[in-house]
Motif scaffolding. Structure first.
Motif, short mmCIF file in Angstrom:
data_model
loop_
_atom_site.label_atom_id
_atom_site.label_comp_id
_atom_site.label_asym_id
_atom_site.label_seq_id
_atom_site.Cartn_x
_atom_site.Cartn_y
_atom_site.Cartn_z
N THR A 10 -5.88 8.01 8.95
CA THR A 10 -5.84 9.75 9.07
C THR A 10 -4.90 10.20 8.03
O THR A 10 -5.20 11.39 7.56
N LYS A 11 -3.87 9.62 7.52
CA LYS A 11 -2.72 10.29 7.01
C LYS A 11 -2.01 9.44 6.06
O LYS A 11 -2.19 8.05 6.16
N TRP A 12 -1.34 9.75 4.85
CA TRP A 12 -0.71 9.02 4.07
C TRP A 12 0.30 8.17 4.72
O TRP A 12 0.53 6.96 4.16
N ALA A 13 1.12 8.80 5.76
CA ALA A 13 1.94 7.84 6.38
C ALA A 13 1.29 6.44 6.99
O ALA A 13 2.16 5.60 6.89
N ASP A 14 0.05 6.45 7.23
CA ASP A 14 -0.62 5.10 7.46
C ASP A 14 -0.39 4.01 6.36
O ASP A 14 -0.46 2.73 6.58
N LEU A 15 -0.21 4.45 5.18
CA LEU A 15 0.24 3.37 4.18
C LEU A 15 1.39 3.04 4.07
O LEU A 15 2.04 2.30 3.30
N LEU A 16 2.37 3.39 5.00
CA LEU A 16 3.68 2.74 4.94
C LEU A 16 3.78 1.98 6.30
O LEU A 16 4.78 1.79 6.87
N ASP A 17 2.64 1.72 6.87
CA ASP A 17 2.63 0.94 8.29
C ASP A 17 2.74 -0.64 7.93
O ASP A 17 1.87 -1.26 7.25
N PRO A 18 3.93 -1.04 8.49
CA PRO A 18 4.06 -2.58 8.16
C PRO A 18 2.95 -3.54 8.48
O PRO A 18 2.78 -4.45 7.78
N LYS A 19 2.15 -3.06 9.32
CA LYS A 19 1.10 -4.21 9.91
C LYS A 19 0.24 -4.47 8.61
O LYS A 19 -0.54 -5.40 8.56
N TYR A 20 0.11 -3.43 7.75
CA TYR A 20 -0.62 -3.52 6.51
C TYR A 20 -0.04 -4.26 5.40
O TYR A 20 -0.55 -4.21 4.44
N GLU A 21 1.11 -4.81 5.49
CA GLU A 21 1.78 -5.18 4.48
C GLU A 21 0.94 -6.46 3.48
O GLU A 21 0.35 -7.18 4.08
#
Lengths: 403, 284
Positions: free
Chosen positions: A191-202
């Motif tokens: 839902t948000k740009w911050a999700d693109l900083l989630d380490p689990k999607y490294e």
């Protein structure tokens, strides 16, 4: 730089001069030969200048158009309809992949006032369009010959901040920069740009390499409206993006949509139209909570056009809602002509089966006809002065380069 | 009189071509690299050496990476090309030209197309990795695209024929009676190779290295198509400075720095190998 420097000519006929030339002479010669004159400040035009340009210009009955890939039906139906209606033959080529690259191609000939082989081109608002405006590479439009634009363009497409009064450009289509993700791999909703900083999607995150697009995301992440940002905001945004960098698989130009469809990346920055029409069915597009950007691709006439009158006629014709509806049904980006909606509805009523469903989905799609609430979430690029541009570039360019 | 003029007349077309398309642009670029300014206000020649120092300090790591990739890919090229060229030259018999042709066949297809097709082969869930993952032989998040390995593979693949051909030519020219002579003198196969074949083929290797190392170090397509955020080469930076930032002075300064670095590298290499072999290679 066009004329052969006398020193060089002499240098080539006399051996001693030639040798001197190869030594320190070369630098001196180059200095004399290759200063490049500034051409800025051409964005302000008066009514009389516009009239002077168009005076005596006549229709030639043919037209060369440079456009982006995927911006016209495969069978060129819209162009055929235009030729039928006006008798103007259009040579249409999809030769533009990126604004920066396109600018690199047309800069030298336009600077030398030579033809680039096109009478009409499409460029996005941003650094390169601004450069074209300032360098006098664009023809000021004669709005007296664009009645359809005045009558049918949506309010938000008139008088944009990047080209006040639509002096040089009118919109071709608009799109949203947001997030696309592959639901096959990402189960929870993004839902948000911050999700693109989630380490689990490294290693599964894609970003765009374009400094303005990338910078905008940094701004959203730090809670700043990109259009109103200051150099301090840029530094903070850049810091945030650097923090994200180890998670990013690649900084893309165009090929991100293939990557997210195939699963090479799971989440990526994306343009709405690509996600709508080019991606696989499992790819979903969202406008992030923090906000997305809306950009516009614009029709404009290069200064050395040979058939500017024909180009202007096509521009006006494209603002006829009936003509534009056919195009919108193919492009799937936001159309600047809201009146197309009823024609697409007519087409949907006349169609059947899958075609009907597709057209009905199009009318309902917030990516083609965004609601007021959607539009309220969207921000625009910041217009940068030359000095600001250099600073902006030096802040954001190194990030995708890994510096 | 006419005879004395002949060599000059023969050299004229090529010489003119080089003058127009090499000397002129390079002098213009040299002057650009010392300019200051921007696209809107114009560029002025001010002996702005800072373009070089700034370029080196900002992008020094990209230069180092490009040269390092150049070395790795060139080494990989030699490792792959030498045995292949050796086999074709000495063991392929009557079908030499057929095998050589087969070796070069993939390179009849455009450079970009071949590089992009690597992307399909190496895709995370493509035919190779996807299948191996389905069989449980690889971890689900294993990937090759976007890594240094992928870039080196692409570079090696794309420049391999430039290594095969000169080595093949050098090996081809070796007189077989020398090998017989070595055997008559009780040299083992290994000794024959090390003492006779290898030294005689080194000029070919030298030519191959020059023809691969330089374009590999300056390449940007492979890093762009197959690489990830950590594989940017100096060619990509130069491209970006030219086209995205329209910073012509910086781009020119970077180009010249790259040229300088390559010249130094090749010079050192030539010294290492001995001038005679180099001249021989150049004389071919």
């Amino acid at each position: 730089m066009n004329e052969i420097n006398p020193l060089l000519r002499r240098g080539l006929t006399h051996r001693r001069d030639f040798l001197r030339l190869m030594g320190i002479g070369a630098v001196g010669m180059a200095a004399a030969a290759c200063g490049v004159e500034g051409q800025g400040g051409k964005q302000n035009v008066t009514r009389s200048e516009v009239e002077k340009y168009w005076a005596g210009k006549t229709r030639t009955g043919k037209l060369n158009w440079a456009n982006w890939v995927g911006y016209m039906e495969d069978d060129r139906a819209t162009l055929k309809a235009f030729t039928k209606a006006t008798g103007i033959e259009v040579t249409y080529k999809e030769v533009i992949n990126e604004n920066a690259e396109w600018f690199g191609k047309i800069d030298a000939p336009l600077r030398a006032k030579q033809s680039i082989g096109f009478d009409l081109m499409v460029m996005s608002n941003g650094i390169q369009l601004e450069q074209c405006r300032q360098l006098g590479y664009l023809v000021p439009l004669d709005h007296a010959k664009l009645p359809n634009f005045a009558a049918n363009a949506g309010a938000s497409f008139k008088n944009p901040s990047y080209d006040p009064d639509n002096t040089f450009t009118i919109p071709y289509t608009s799109g949203i920069t947001g997030i696309a993700y592959n639901t096959k791999y990402v189960k929870e909703p993004i839902t948000k740009w911050a999700d693109l900083l989630d380490p689990k999607y490294e290693g599964k995150i894609g970003m765009m390499g374009d400094s303005q697009e990338l910078g905008n995301v940094g701004m959203f992440l730090t809670g700043v409206d990109p259009e109103k940002s200051t150099p301090d905001d840029w530094a903070k945004a850049a810091a945030k993006l650097r923090e994200q960098r180890p998670l990013v698989r690649k900084y893309y130009t165009q090929d991100y949509i293939e990557a997210v469809t195939k699963g090479d990346v799971w989440i990526t920055m994306a343009w709405s139209g690509d996600a709508y029409s080019l991606a696989g069915p499992e790819v979903k597009f969202v406008i992030p909570e923090e906000g997305g950007t809306i950009w516009t691709d614009n029709l404009c006439i290069p200064s050395t056009a040979e058939s500017p009158v024909d180009a202007l006629e096509l521009m006006n014709w494209l603002y006829d809602p009936r003509a534009n509806a056919t195009l919108t049904e193919y492009i799937n980006y936001i159309t600047p002509v809201p009146g197309t909606k009823e024609f697409i509805r007519q087409d949907a009523d006349a169609a059947s089966g899958e075609d009907k469903e597709t057209l009905e989905a199009l009318i309902e799609s917030p990516l083609v006809y965004p609601t007021d609430a959607d539009l309220a979430k969207l921000r625009r690029y910041r217009t940068l002065t030359q000095a600001e541009k250099e600073q902006y570039q030096s802040v954001f360019t190194p990030i995708p380069q890994g510096s | 009189m006419r005879r004395r003029l002949t060599p000059y007349l023969l050299i004229l077309p090529g010489g003119l071509w080089l003058t127009v398309f090499f000397a002129v642009p390079i002098i213009m670029m040299l002057s650009f690299s010392l300019m200051e300014g921007n696209l809107i206000d114009g560029f002025a020649f001010t002996f702005h050496w800072q373009n070089y120092t700034e370029g080196l300090s900002t992008y020094g790591d990209k230069f180092a990476r490009s040269l390092w990739y150049g070395l790795l890919a060139t080494a990989a090229c030699i490792a792959l090309a030498y045995p292949a060229a050796y086999w074709i030259a000495f063991k392929a018999g009557r079908n030499k030209s057929t095998y050589l042709f087969l070796m070069l066949l993939p390179f009849f297809v455009s450079f970009i197309l071949r590089t992009v097709s690597w992307k399909f082969v190496l895709a995370d869930n493509g035919i190779v990795l996807g299948t191996l993952k389905d069989w449980g032989l690889l971890a689900q998040d294993f990937h090759v695209l976007g890594t240094t390995f992928a870039v080196i593979c692409g570079l090696t693949y794309n420049f391999l024929p430039f290594m095969v051909l000169p080595i093949y030519v050098a090996l081809e020219k070796i007189d077989h009676r020398l090998l017989e002579a070595a055997q008559d003198l009780y040299a083992s196969r290994v000794q024959t190779f090390l003492r006779v074949v290898l030294p005689l083929s080194l000029p070919g290797v030298f030519a191959g290295v020059v023809m691969t190392f330089i374009p590999i170090s300056a390449d940007y397509v492979n890093a762009d198509v197959l690489g990830g955020s950590g594989n940017v080469m100096i060619g990509n930076v130069i491209y970006l400075e030219y086209f995205n930032n329209s910073d012509y002075p910086m781009a020119s300064a970077l180009s010249f720095t790259l040229m300088g670095a390559l010249l130094v590298g090749i010079f050192l290499y030539a010294r290492l190998l001995g001038t005679k072999d180099v001249l021989e290679a150049a004389g071919r």
